[in-house]
Motif scaffolding. Structure first.
Motif, short mmCIF file in Angstrom:
data_model
loop_
_atom_site.label_atom_id
_atom_site.label_comp_id
_atom_site.label_asym_id
_atom_site.label_seq_id
_atom_site.Cartn_x
_atom_site.Cartn_y
_atom_site.Cartn_z
N GLU A 40 0.86 -1.18 0.00
CA GLU A 40 0.00 0.00 0.00
C GLU A 40 0.89 1.23 0.00
O GLU A 40 1.84 1.31 0.78
CB GLU A 40 -0.88 -0.01 1.25
CG GLU A 40 -2.15 0.77 1.06
CD GLU A 40 -3.08 0.63 2.26
OE1 GLU A 40 -3.73 1.62 2.58
OE2 GLU A 40 -3.13 -0.45 2.87
N PRO A 42 2.34 4.91 0.67
CA PRO A 42 2.23 5.77 1.84
C PRO A 42 1.15 6.81 1.62
O PRO A 42 0.98 7.29 0.50
CB PRO A 42 3.59 6.46 1.92
CG PRO A 42 4.47 5.79 0.95
CD PRO A 42 3.63 5.03 -0.01
N ARG A 43 0.43 7.15 2.67
CA ARG A 43 -0.61 8.17 2.53
C ARG A 43 0.01 9.55 2.45
O ARG A 43 -0.55 10.45 1.85
CB ARG A 43 -1.58 8.08 3.70
CG ARG A 43 -2.39 6.83 3.57
CD ARG A 43 -3.34 6.60 4.70
NE ARG A 43 -4.12 5.42 4.37
CZ ARG A 43 -5.42 5.42 4.20
NH1 ARG A 43 -6.10 6.54 4.32
NH2 ARG A 43 -6.06 4.32 3.89
N LYS A 258 2.07 6.59 -6.87
CA LYS A 258 1.66 5.77 -5.73
C LYS A 258 1.09 4.42 -6.11
O LYS A 258 1.26 3.44 -5.42
CB LYS A 258 0.60 6.50 -4.92
CG LYS A 258 1.11 7.70 -4.22
CD LYS A 258 0.02 8.24 -3.34
CE LYS A 258 0.50 9.53 -2.71
NZ LYS A 258 -0.38 9.98 -1.67
N GLN A 259 0.34 4.41 -7.23
CA GLN A 259 -0.33 3.17 -7.60
C GLN A 259 0.62 2.17 -8.26
O GLN A 259 0.26 1.01 -8.42
CB GLN A 259 -1.47 3.44 -8.59
CG GLN A 259 -2.37 4.58 -8.21
CD GLN A 259 -3.14 4.28 -6.94
OE1 GLN A 259 -3.52 3.14 -6.71
NE2 GLN A 259 -3.33 5.28 -6.11
N ALA A 260 1.78 2.61 -8.68
CA ALA A 260 2.63 1.72 -9.48
C ALA A 260 4.06 1.61 -8.95
O ALA A 260 4.53 0.51 -8.68
CB ALA A 260 2.65 2.18 -10.92
N ARG A 317 8.34 -1.36 -6.31
CA ARG A 317 7.23 -1.67 -7.24
C ARG A 317 6.03 -2.13 -6.43
O ARG A 317 6.17 -2.86 -5.46
CB ARG A 317 7.66 -2.81 -8.18
CG ARG A 317 8.87 -2.48 -9.00
CD ARG A 317 8.43 -2.05 -10.36
NE ARG A 317 9.57 -1.63 -11.17
CZ ARG A 317 9.55 -1.68 -12.50
NH1 ARG A 317 8.50 -2.11 -13.14
NH2 ARG A 317 10.59 -1.25 -13.18
N ARG A 318 4.85 -1.71 -6.88
CA ARG A 318 3.67 -2.08 -6.11
C ARG A 318 3.26 -3.52 -6.40
O ARG A 318 3.17 -3.91 -7.57
CB ARG A 318 2.51 -1.16 -6.42
CG ARG A 318 1.35 -1.45 -5.50
CD ARG A 318 0.37 -0.35 -5.46
NE ARG A 318 -0.56 -0.60 -4.36
CZ ARG A 318 -1.82 -0.21 -4.37
NH1 ARG A 318 -2.29 0.47 -5.38
NH2 ARG A 318 -2.60 -0.47 -3.35
N GLU A 319 3.03 -4.29 -5.37
CA GLU A 319 2.52 -5.66 -5.49
C GLU A 319 1.35 -5.77 -4.52
O GLU A 319 1.55 -5.79 -3.32
CB GLU A 319 3.60 -6.68 -5.10
CG GLU A 319 4.79 -6.73 -6.01
CD GLU A 319 4.52 -7.42 -7.34
OE1 GLU A 319 3.42 -7.97 -7.53
OE2 GLU A 319 5.43 -7.39 -8.19
N LYS A 320 0.15 -5.86 -5.08
CA LYS A 320 -1.00 -5.94 -4.18
C LYS A 320 -1.17 -7.34 -3.63
O LYS A 320 -1.73 -7.53 -2.57
CB LYS A 320 -2.27 -5.55 -4.93
CG LYS A 320 -2.36 -4.07 -5.20
CD LYS A 320 -3.55 -3.81 -6.07
CE LYS A 320 -4.37 -2.68 -5.55
NZ LYS A 320 -5.58 -2.46 -6.32
N GLU A 321 -0.71 -8.34 -4.39
CA GLU A 321 -0.89 -9.72 -3.95
C GLU A 321 0.46 -10.28 -3.53
O GLU A 321 1.47 -10.06 -4.20
CB GLU A 321 -1.46 -10.57 -5.11
CG GLU A 321 -2.79 -10.08 -5.62
CD GLU A 321 -3.90 -10.23 -4.60
OE1 GLU A 321 -3.87 -11.20 -3.82
OE2 GLU A 321 -4.79 -9.36 -4.56
#
Lengths: 671, 320
Positions: A40, A42-43, A258-260, A317-321
């Motif tokens: 996730e 950072p906000r 942020k998303q990627a 890198r973003r990894e949601k799973e």
């Protein structure tokens, strides 16, 4: 026809050549780029508000601090960062305490267009003591929403600054419209934060609070240039300051999607890069460490004494799973990883790396996180709490004796954790490995005897003639969550107590705790800094949840404990402090507001090409100490990731073989 | 026609108002403004910080008009949506339109090729099985389609990641990078999986349409005049079958912009679908309502566009 065949063959060849599972551009293969992932984003990256591990992974690397932790030594030790040395407390006759920081000379910020606000054509400037004061004022600014107001309230005039800022804004809209830095000056700043020249800063605390120094090793207190806050205001296409760090540290944030992905690049303006001759402790790989570091390869002569940072770039890198992320680690595309539950048995055998992993050259690093998980009793509750007097105390003691934390860890975390005897985790001052809590071992006989003494023989409530009914409120409604918490319910059932599991969602759980509508609950705490004060304050009556909305969720209140806590809080580590800690421990041992469960353990995996890796339990920047060998990495990746092409041909052949007779027959019949 | 479109659009406005009300009620049934603040600020935030955050973000007002008619969250919710003033995300204060702008590229990079590939593969395969109607090719084809439709897309995703990415190592298992040298690698696997999972239903539908057309008089006439089978399928049947196909296709076009919730989530593609899932998980009301609002608008646009396109291609259809 020949041209057709050649064309198809060329297209097929191209498709086969394009087949690759390498998620990175081929040109980056030989560069010193560390690849890691996040779940996730950072906000916020505003150092005054960012308080999560994911945010500190960025802010800790781009914002340098006056002090920092020694990378290898344990227990944790503070070393100078941007400051020339770690200041000493200077007690004053009026009871206040002064800390004097002196910044290193010739410190520069990263290049950034914001600095043009300070003068035409400027792209950077000197880091000065006033920038640290500016950040402390930002923490006190109610509009910034900093979550760490409490510890800084020990600074003389901190609360007054916040209050007068809010009042002036309310009363005078023209004042509220000014840039924040002018507003801060307008209310006269914080009395106890005194800038004594470009490099000198004095912090005056109203009372002794030695832990304040730890806060100067966290990104909250990094120097922040006023130009950055003024320039990055979210207007005219400029991002917000919370999304655009202006760095003083070893890395700069080069890309922030942020998303990627988030990309850090080495900062050419960092003092470690510009002045390697200083051999500053925060900019040089250490030459001494803790026990076991030499064997772990952390005191490698190839690393020791070399200027930092080693890496040119870090890509998050973003990894949601979690499964794909772990698979990419096994393919060599991430340099480090945790261990996912689904793969635990293939990675770890008998608490060691499996032979398959060892063959890949993977290394395992275990570290106990400075945290504690516990079951708490609501001390405001008439049955289990303080109003129940001696009966309730014996009931809590009996319930504590029924819980087997080691078995719970074995069942639910693959044994990753150290059963807790007290609330202090290993590695902190006051932790005693030999201490055995008489109520933190399983002894059902004694538990039953205590229950009988409490007036609940065999768990029967004499008022109803039925088993004593209690509720256990939990924040997890998933099947897995219920299973985990049922473990405790079943343990208490062995004593004859009927504990009802009340699983609600997290929000409702929070609401219950806020309103004090609960009896027993599970909770955890991760340390902000490695000091026992950061754990014992969780049971200080001033922090009670229902009265003051503090983190004392058990609403524990004991004058003897409070008195010792305040004395311990004000002292530096010495035998007297240790004595106070032991006395508080004895009070908690007897009173049992908590059933201490465990200190979680982190198992981290690293590929063989990564060097200089020591897991840091406290969230602090460690990427500058990491090094890697890109050539070895490229070689291993190539060997592990050859695509298997033949099934594509087999599938095509099968489809043709199935359809062809039908097609032939169809046309033959038509003719 | 204009009157018809306007009337449909007016109904659409009512639907959007209803959707916005439903979202507001449901969201605040599950999460209170305190929860939204706590998620944004973290567990350790002090109560005064939470109060300040709520004041800064307008969550300190009462929810309903009967609590305070001039200053309540429901009216403000309608005002901001209906004036397209989406504001900033509750989670991290990023301007929502900026986030939409960032997300629409990756979403379209996935959904556009998927849309084209899905239709092309579906039509080619259904023409193929319809051509060989009542042979074992047709029966095996239909059987495979039913089999394919019966399997959940989640299984396709996990199976595809396991077999194609992990065992065969053809493509990265997940991720996204707009760099032209690697973007194709990332999109290949979700494309293959989405086409495979959707093709069963498409082929069955298109096949039925084609078969219905092949039994019509004009086909028999064409055949009697000596036209070849392939020419009949490609020129006559395909053209006339386009009308029902169009209804199925046009309604989907607006949603291409919304991305794909499941594919983007599982493959880590930073599109609008992924943003929606994050907003749900993160109690980010302001982002979630924007996505729902845009989704509702696109739904209405899709409905109207379908009706209009139907009338355009088939002169027998009249607006009334």
């Amino acid at each position: 026809m020949d041209a057709w065949v050649r064309g198809w063959a060329a297209a097929l060849g191209l498709a086969v050549a394009a087949c690759s599972n390498n998620p990175y551009p081929d040109a980056d293969t030989s560069r010193k780029i560390l690849y890691t992932n996040y779940n996730e984003a950072p906000r916020t990256l505003d150092p005054a508000t960012a308080y999560t591990t994911s945010a500190h992974a960025i802010t800790g690397n781009v914002y340098d601090t006056l002090l920092e932790y020694h990378y290898l030594k344990r227990p944790y030790e503070l070393i100078p960062g941007l400051a020339e040395e770690v200041p000493r407390a200077e007690p004053q006759p009026d009871g206040s305490v002064v800390y004097r920081f002196r910044l290193r000379p010739d410190l520069l910020y990263q290049d950034d267009p914001a600095f043009a606000l300070g003068g035409e054509g400027r792209s950077t400037r000197q880091i000065v003591a006033a920038d640290v004061a500016h950040e402390l004022m930002r923490i006190g600014d109610p509009a910034v929403n900093s979550p760490v107001i409490e510890p800084f309230s020990n600074i003389v005039g901190f609360r007054a600054f916040s209050q007068s800022l809010a009042e002036r804004r309310e009363a005078d809209p023209a004042f509220a419209a000014k840039p924040p830095v002018e507003q801060y000056a307008g209310v006269g700043g914080i009395e106890g934060v005194r800038v004594r020249g470009e490099r000198e800063l004095e912090i005056v605390l109203a009372n002794p609070y030695p832990q304040i120094l730890y806060w100067f090793a966290m990104p909250f207190t990094t120097p922040v240039p006023w130009e950055a806050v003024a320039y990055y205001d979210g207007e005219e296409g400029r991002p917000h300051f919370s999304d655009r760090p202006v760095a003083s540290g070893p890395f700069v944030l080069e890309e922030y999607h942020k998303q990627a992905r988030m990309v850090l690049e080495a900062n050419p303006n960092w003092y470690g890069v510009r002045h390697p001759e200083w051999q500053a402790p925060g900019a040089t790989y250490p030459s001494e460490g803790a026990e076991g570091d030499a064997e772990a390869g952390l005191l490698d002569p190839a690393l020791m004494g070399r200027p930092l940072p080693f890496l040119e770039r870090i890509e998050f890198r973003r990894e949601k799973e979690s499964i794909p992320a772990f698979q990419k680690f096994l393919q060599g595309y991430y340099d480090a990883s945790g261990i996912i539950r689904e793969s635990f048995d293939t990675v770890i055998r008998e608490d060691r790396l499996s032979p398959e992993m060892e063959e890949l050259g993977v290394r395992l690093e275990k570290s106990v996180i400075p945290a504690v998980y516990y079951l708490g009793f609501n001390m405001d509750d008439p049955v289990v709490g303080r109003a129940g007097g001696e009966r309730a105390r014996k009931l809590r003691q009996a319930m504590s004796l029924a819980i087997d934390a080691e078995e719970w860890l074995r069942l639910f975390t693959n044994g990753r954790g150290v059963p807790a005897q007290s609330l202090l985790p290993p590695g902190l001052y006051g932790y005693d490995a030999d201490y055995e809590n008489p109520y933190r071992r399983v002894d059902l006989e004694r538990a039953r005897a205590l229950l009988a003494e409490a007036g609940f023989p065999d768990g029967i409530d004499p008022q109803t003639g039925k088993p004593l009914q209690l509720t256990f409120d939990t924040p997890d409604t998933s099947a897995q969550g219920k299973l985990r918490y049922s473990f405790y319910v079943n343990a208490w059932r062995k004593l004859g107590i009927d504990v009802r599991l009340e699983a609600t969602n997290y929000n409702q759980f929070q609401e219950k705790v806020r309103n004090g509508a609960y009896q027993i609950f599970p909770w955890g705490w991760v340390a902000d800094y490695p000091d026992p004060e950061n754990f014992y304050f969780l049971l200080w009556s001033e922090m009670a949840r229902t009265r003051n909305q503090g983190p004392n969720t058990a609403n524990f209140s004991d004058p003897g404990f409070d008195e010792r806590f305040l004395a311990m809080k004000a002292r530096e580590n010495d035998p007297e402090r240790l004595r106070l800690i032991q006395e508080m421990r004895a009070i908690l041992e007897e009173e049992r507001p908590w059933i201490e469960l465990f200190h979680p353990e982190d198992y981290a995996l690293f590929h063989g090409w990564l060097r200089g890796v020591k897991p840091a339990g406290i969230s602090n920047p460690t990427s500058k100490y990491r090094d890697l060998a890109p050539a070895l990495r490229a070689e291993e990746r190539a060997a592990w990731n050859q695509p298997v092409i033949w099934p594509a041909f087999a599938l095509a052949f099968l489809a043709v073989a199935v359809a062809l007779p039908g097609v032939v027959t169809f046309f033959r019949e038509r003719q | 026609m204009l009157a018809y479109v306007l009337r449909r659009a007016a109904y659409g406005v009512l639907v959007v108002l209803g959707v916005l009300l439903l979202l507001f009620v449901l969201f605040f049934q599950i999460a209170s403004p305190d929860d939204v603040a706590r998620r944004a600020l973290g567990e350790k935030a002090l109560p005064e910080v939470i109060e300040q955050w709520k004041a800064n973000h307008g969550y300190d007002r009462p929810l309903w008009p009967w609590q305070d008619f001039s200053n309540n969250m429901l009216f403000e919710h309608y005002r901001s949506m209906l004036t397209f003033d989406f504001g900033r995300s509750d989670a991290d204060d990023v301007v929502i339109t900026e986030r939409l702008r960032q997300g629409v590229g990756p979403s379209l990079a996935l959904t556009l090729p998927l849309f084209v590939a899905g239709i092309s593969v579906g039509i080619v395969l259904s023409l193929f099985v319809a051509f060989f109607r009542e042979t074992y090719i047709d029966r095996v084809g239909v059987w495979l389609c039913v089999l394919g439709m019966s399997v959940s897309i989640l299984l396709y995703i996990m199976g595809g990641q396991l077999v194609i990415a992990q065992w065969l190592r053809w493509f990265p298992i997940s991720g996204f990078d707009p760099d032209p040298s690697v973007v194709g690698r990332f999109l290949a696997l979700p494309l293959v999986i989405a086409v495979l999972s959707g093709v069963g239903g498409d082929v069955r539908f298109y096949r039925t349409v084609f078969l219905e057309e092949t039994n019509r008089d004009y086909v028999r006439t064409a055949r009697a005049k000596g036209a070849g089978e392939i020419r009949i399928m490609a020129r006559h049947v395909l053209r006339n079958a386009l009308i029902p196909i169009l209804t199925r296709v046009v309604v989907a076009i607006p949603f291409l912009f919304m991305g794909s919730l499941l594919l983007e989530s599982f493959f880590g593609i930073p599109g609008l679908g992924s943003i929606t899932v994050d907003a749900i998980n993160g109690n980010d009301f302001s982002t979630l309502r924007t996505m729902v609002f845009i989704g509702a608008l696109l739904f209405i646009v899709g409905q109207i566009a379908t009706d209009v396109s139907y009338a355009l291609v088939d002169p027998r259809v009249r607006f009334s």
